[in-house]
Enzyme design. Structure first.
Site, PDB file in Angstrom:
ATOM      1  N   ASP A 120      32.176  39.164  43.266  1.00  0.00           N
ATOM      2  CA  ASP A 120      32.584  39.601  41.927  1.00  0.00           C
ATOM      3  C   ASP A 120      32.112  38.564  40.909  1.00  0.00           C
ATOM      4  O   ASP A 120      32.373  37.358  41.055  1.00  0.00           O
ATOM      5  CB  ASP A 120      34.101  39.753  41.853  1.00  0.00           C
ATOM      6  N   GLU A 164      30.858  45.112  38.266  1.00  0.00           N
ATOM      7  CA  GLU A 164      30.211  43.820  38.496  1.00  0.00           C
ATOM      8  C   GLU A 164      30.443  43.316  39.914  1.00  0.00           C
ATOM      9  O   GLU A 164      30.293  42.121  40.184  1.00  0.00           O
ATOM     10  CB  GLU A 164      30.718  42.782  37.489  1.00  0.00           C
TER      11      GLU A 164
END
Length: 295
Positions: A120, A164
């Protein structure tokens, strides 16, 4: 061999097949015409045959081959859109999970374990807010390229999990190998200077990973990696944490590899500790017998 080259080879084979078919048809037609006695001389027959072939066989074959090439190319593009992420070109979630299940099936009966890691990008929303979504897309593409370049074998798989987040499957690794890979990739992302047009962006990433064995539940392993990711975020971001999901076969394989390493590196030596234990036991037994005689 690339998909475009495969499509071209298919079209060339199709061209040859159609050409031969059209040539055969034109040859049969020429024979029928010759039997009717229209071309009196053999030379006229040959010229007629070549003329019919040139007018019918070759154009038909070329048109058919071009159509086949267009159709194959279109099908290849549709297939690519179905299993890849449009922005990064990585596997999408659905096909990553399929590949992970295939890897677990491939490991059946082998003393191997894999690892699944979720990546992440830290504070990615700020990149979009400060520099715009085009800059954010550029960051995602660059991170995808960095991660793709670090894959070690054809069985490793990398996908975009969503937003993301990225997900990677590492084949035939120990927990130490998986952590080393994640740490190396984390460092590469941290030190990368990403060009986004007018600005240069630096970003960090947090990692959570868990081990996967043959027959393991991929969804449970990913959930464990996700919990480890949140722990990495809680502890300050830009770090690697391991999840607590351990499939029984994973633990057995890890223990087996540890025993193999110990046996490989073990040097025969005098066992002082064991001898000490035996000496103490003998002394205790002697004292016990003397005490029994006095009684």
């Amino acid at each position: 061999m690339g998909s475009n080259l495969r499509d071209l080879m298919f079209s060339m084979n199709f061209l040859a097949l159609v050409s031969l078919s059209a040539l055969s048809i034109s040859f049969i037609a020429s024979i029928l015409v010759y039997q009717l006695g229209i071309p009196v001389k053999a030379a006229d027959y040959v010229r007629l045959n070549l003329f019919v072939t040139g007018c019918v066989a070759l154009p038909t074959a070329i048109i058919a081959a071009l159509h086949a090439f267009e159709t194959r190319s279109y099908q290849s593009r549709l297939e690519a859109l179905a299993w890849t992420d449009e922005l990064t070109g990585l596997l999408n979630r659905r096909f990553f999970l399929r590949g992970a299940h295939e890897e677990c099936h491939r490991m059946l009966g082998k003393p191997q374990t894999a690892a699944v890691a979720i990546i992440d990008l830290d504070l990615f929303k700020e990149v979009n807010d400060l520099f715009g979504h085009a800059a954010g897309d550029r960051v995602l593409k660059t991170v995808a390229q960095i991660a793709q370049s670090e894959l070690r074998s054809p069985f490793d798989k990398l996908g975009r999990w969503g937003g993301e987040e990225f997900v990677v499957l590492l084949s035939d690794v120990t927990p130490e190998d998986a952590r080393s890979f994640c740490e190396r990739l984390r460092s590469l992302i941290e030190t990368a200077l990403i060009e986004t047009g007018k600005h240069q962006v630096r970003i960090t990433a947090s990692f959570g990973f868990s081990m996967v064995g043959a027959g393991a539940d991929i969804s449970s392993a990913i959930e464990a990696a996700d919990r480890a990711l949140y722990e990495a975020k809680r502890l300050g971001r830009n770090r690697v944490e391991m999840g607590d999901y351990v499939h029984a076969e994973v633990q057995e394989t890890v223990d087996f590899k540890k025993r193999q390493r110990v046996l490989k590196n073990q040097v025969p030596a005098y066992d002082d500790a064991a001898d000490g234990i035996r000496t103490i036991s003998l002394e205790q037994a002697s004292r016990t017998r003397r005490h029994a005689r006095r009684l």
